[in-house]
Design a protein around this motif. Structure first.
Motif, PDB file in Angstrom:
ATOM      1  N   ALA A  11       0.832  -1.206   0.000  1.00 35.99           N
ATOM      2  CA  ALA A  11       0.000   0.000   0.000  1.00 35.99           C
ATOM      3  C   ALA A  11       0.868   1.258   0.000  1.00 35.99           C
ATOM      4  CB  ALA A  11      -0.892  -0.012   1.244  1.00 35.99           C
ATOM      5  N   LYS A  15       2.798   2.817  -6.650  1.00 36.57           N
ATOM      6  CA  LYS A  15       2.581   2.015  -7.858  1.00 36.57           C
ATOM      7  C   LYS A  15       1.449   2.522  -8.750  1.00 36.57           C
ATOM      8  CE  LYS A  15       0.055  -1.565  -5.333  1.00 36.57           C
ATOM      9  NZ  LYS A  15      -0.356  -0.639  -4.246  1.00 36.57           N
ATOM     10  N   SER A  33      -6.168  -2.381  -9.976  1.00 38.67           N
ATOM     11  CA  SER A  33      -6.941  -3.576  -9.557  1.00 38.67           C
ATOM     12  C   SER A  33      -7.472  -3.438  -8.135  1.00 38.67           C
ATOM     13  CB  SER A  33      -6.097  -4.844  -9.696  1.00 38.67           C
ATOM     14  OG  SER A  33      -5.075  -4.884  -8.723  1.00 38.67           O
ATOM     15  N   GLY A  34      -6.810  -2.625  -7.304  1.00 37.83           N
ATOM     16  CA  GLY A  34      -7.282  -2.425  -5.938  1.00 37.83           C
ATOM     17  C   GLY A  34      -8.697  -1.857  -5.925  1.00 37.83           C
ATOM     18  N   ARG A  38     -11.905  -2.665  -3.688  1.00 30.19           N
ATOM     19  CA  ARG A  38     -12.500  -1.570  -2.911  1.00 30.19           C
ATOM     20  C   ARG A  38     -13.987  -1.399  -3.253  1.00 30.19           C
ATOM     21  NH1 ARG A  38      -9.209   2.055  -0.395  1.00 30.19           N
ATOM     22  NH2 ARG A  38      -6.997   1.519  -0.445  1.00 30.19           N
ATOM     23  N   VAL A  98     -11.258  -3.744   3.478  1.00 28.17           N
ATOM     24  CA  VAL A  98     -10.937  -4.304   2.148  1.00 28.17           C
ATOM     25  C   VAL A  98     -10.078  -5.570   2.212  1.00 28.17           C
ATOM     26  CG1 VAL A  98      -8.976  -2.729   1.699  1.00 28.17           C
ATOM     27  CG2 VAL A  98     -10.239  -3.709  -0.219  1.00 28.17           C
ATOM     28  N   SER A  99      -9.131  -5.631   3.147  1.00 27.80           N
ATOM     29  CA  SER A  99      -8.270  -6.822   3.205  1.00 27.80           C
ATOM     30  C   SER A  99      -9.056  -8.072   3.616  1.00 27.80           C
ATOM     31  CB  SER A  99      -7.112  -6.601   4.186  1.00 27.80           C
ATOM     32  OG  SER A  99      -6.240  -5.620   3.669  1.00 27.80           O
ATOM     33  N   ARG A 108     -11.778 -13.101  -5.129  1.00 25.20           N
ATOM     34  CA  ARG A 108     -10.590 -13.025  -5.994  1.00 25.20           C
ATOM     35  C   ARG A 108     -10.890 -13.599  -7.373  1.00 25.20           C
ATOM     36  NH1 ARG A 108      -7.010 -10.709  -3.161  1.00 25.20           N
ATOM     37  NH2 ARG A 108      -5.699 -10.641  -5.010  1.00 25.20           N
ATOM     38  N   GLY A 128      -1.253  -3.788  -8.540  1.00 26.94           N
ATOM     39  CA  GLY A 128      -1.975  -4.556  -7.527  1.00 26.94           C
ATOM     40  C   GLY A 128      -1.045  -5.286  -6.585  1.00 26.94           C
ATOM     41  N   ARG A 129      -1.490  -6.478  -6.164  1.00 27.04           N
ATOM     42  CA  ARG A 129      -0.700  -7.288  -5.227  1.00 27.04           C
ATOM     43  C   ARG A 129      -0.284  -8.613  -5.850  1.00 27.04           C
ATOM     44  NH1 ARG A 129      -2.290  -3.279  -3.452  1.00 27.04           N
ATOM     45  NH2 ARG A 129      -2.456  -2.501  -1.316  1.00 27.04           N
ATOM     46  N   ASP A 130      -1.115  -9.095  -6.797  1.00 24.21           N
ATOM     47  CA  ASP A 130      -0.899 -10.441  -7.347  1.00 24.21           C
ATOM     48  C   ASP A 130      -0.910 -10.429  -8.879  1.00 24.21           C
ATOM     49  OD1 ASP A 130      -3.539  -9.721  -7.732  1.00 24.21           O
ATOM     50  OD2 ASP A 130      -4.340 -11.715  -7.348  1.00 24.21           O
ATOM     51  N   ILE A 131      -0.666  -9.274  -9.469  1.00 22.33           N
ATOM     52  CA  ILE A 131      -0.814  -9.161 -10.926  1.00 22.33           C
ATOM     53  C   ILE A 131       0.261  -9.978 -11.658  1.00 22.33           C
ATOM     54  CG2 ILE A 131      -1.026  -7.575 -12.886  1.00 22.33           C
ATOM     55  CD1 ILE A 131      -3.249  -7.387 -10.657  1.00 22.33           C
ATOM     56  N   ARG A 156       0.516   8.629   2.446  1.00 25.63           N
ATOM     57  CA  ARG A 156      -0.925   8.558   2.717  1.00 25.63           C
ATOM     58  C   ARG A 156      -1.388   9.797   3.501  1.00 25.63           C
ATOM     59  NH1 ARG A 156      -2.080   5.625  -0.760  1.00 25.63           N
ATOM     60  NH2 ARG A 156      -3.239   3.675  -0.609  1.00 25.63           N
TER      61      ARG A 156
HETATM   62  O1  C5P Z   1      -3.989  -0.952  -4.059  1.00 20.21           O
HETATM   63  P1  C5P Z   1      -4.964  -0.645  -2.967  1.00 20.21           P
HETATM   64  O2  C5P Z   1      -4.275  -0.227  -1.708  1.00 20.21           O
HETATM   65  O3  C5P Z   1      -6.023   0.303  -3.389  1.00 20.21           O
HETATM   66  O4  C5P Z   1      -5.693  -2.024  -2.676  1.00 20.21           O
HETATM   67  C1  C5P Z   1      -6.697  -2.145  -1.704  1.00 20.21           C
HETATM   68  C2  C5P Z   1      -6.737  -3.584  -1.175  1.00 20.21           C
HETATM   69  O5  C5P Z   1      -7.216  -4.460  -2.185  1.00 20.21           O
HETATM   70  C3  C5P Z   1      -5.409  -4.177  -0.722  1.00 20.21           C
HETATM   71  O6  C5P Z   1      -5.084  -3.843   0.612  1.00 20.21           O
HETATM   72  C4  C5P Z   1      -5.656  -5.665  -0.898  1.00 20.21           C
HETATM   73  O7  C5P Z   1      -6.323  -6.208   0.212  1.00 20.21           O
HETATM   74  C5  C5P Z   1      -6.591  -5.716  -2.091  1.00 20.21           C
HETATM   75  N1  C5P Z   1      -5.914  -6.039  -3.343  1.00 20.21           N
HETATM   76  C6  C5P Z   1      -5.635  -7.350  -3.612  1.00 20.21           C
HETATM   77  N2  C5P Z   1      -5.092  -7.702  -4.810  1.00 20.21           N
HETATM   78  C7  C5P Z   1      -4.802  -6.767  -5.732  1.00 20.21           C
HETATM   79  C8  C5P Z   1      -5.055  -5.399  -5.461  1.00 20.21           C
HETATM   80  C9  C5P Z   1      -5.599  -5.065  -4.242  1.00 20.21           C
HETATM   81  O8  C5P Z   1      -5.870  -8.213  -2.778  1.00 20.21           O
HETATM   82  N3  C5P Z   1      -4.295  -7.145  -6.915  1.00 20.21           N
END
Ligand code: C5P
Length: 211
Positions: A11, A15, A33-34, A38, A98-99, A108, A128-131, A156
């Motif tokens: 976060a 990115k 993707s977040g 959200r 969100v998490s 997912r 994102g996190r898993d792209i 932030r």
């Molecule tokens: O990128 P951002 O902080 O807006 O993402 C919000 C939340 O969405 C992350 O904290 C995570 O839990 C989830 N997320 C995810 N996989 C992604 C993008 C975001 O799990 N590819």
């Protein structure tokens, strides 16, 4: 699938801004993707779903009308065909929940399907996190943008947003389903002491050298 540049990271690592700027330079589209997670979280909170209950979240995901359209080269997430305002998606309530929603496999699967459909239609930079690890493991253009926790917290705060980023990162890294990780083959960039432009330039240099 068209060409995809994946930009993963924790976060507030910068990115989003990087992926957006890069898309503009390349004439590609940008996907955050977040926002899909959200918007999903916002819709579930709005409908009174108990986000601590994974079964209830999975059930709600089954009937969620989640989609996206490209507006001026930027993905805009819609629920039941209506765009979700960015203020709603970045509210403290959504940041806090969100998490929990994103750890649920049914959520997912839904989001990943939408993300892959976008890459079938457009050339995209996607953050994102898993792209790079799960959504597009086959893309040759993978980046992981990091920054120290202190710097990320400052970024932030400068945006005027309440966000427990350390807590969110822990949850995102420790979950079973598609945790935040450095994808295999990704170029790692520590942006702690770099401007957005410098990160974009470094990614551009890597892309040229990799061709
Ligand atoms: O990128 P951002 O902080 O807006 O993402 C919000 C939340 O969405 C992350 O904290 C995570 O839990 C989830 N997320 C995810 N996989 C992604 C993008 C975001 O799990 N590819």
């Amino acid at each position: 699938m068209n060409r995809v540049i994946s930009i993963d990271g924790p976060a507030a690592s910068g990115k989003s801004s990087v992926a957006k700027a890069l898309a503009k330079i390349l004439g590609w589209s940008f996907v955050n993707s977040g926002e899909f997670y959200r918007a999903t979280t916002w819709a579930m909170l709005d409908a009174g779903v108990d986000v601590d209950n994974e079964v209830a979240v999975a059930e709600a995901a089954g009937s969620l009308e989640l989609s996206a359209e490209m507006v001026d080269g930027i993905s805009q997430v819609t629920i039941e065909g209506k765009p979700v305002a960015s203020e709603l998606m970045s509210s403290p309530e959504v940041n806090g929940a969100v998490s929990k929603v994103a750890r649920v496999p049914a959520v997912r699967e839904l989001v990943v399907e939408r993300l892959r459909a976008l890459a079938d239609a457009y050339e995209v930079t996607m953050e994102g996190r898993d792209i790079g690890s799960v959504v597009f493991p086959e893309t040759p253009y993978k980046f992981y943008v990091d920054a120290s926790e202190e710097v990320r917290q400052q970024r932030r705060a400068a945006q005027g947003l309440t966000d427990q980023i350390a807590q969110r990162d822990r949850a995102d890294s420790q979950r079973k389903s598609a945790p935040l990780t450095i994808p295999q083959g990704a170029v790692i960039i520590d942006s702690s002491e770099m401007t957005i432009d410098e990160v974009v330039t470094e990614i551009g240099d890597n892309l040229e050298n990799g061709d």
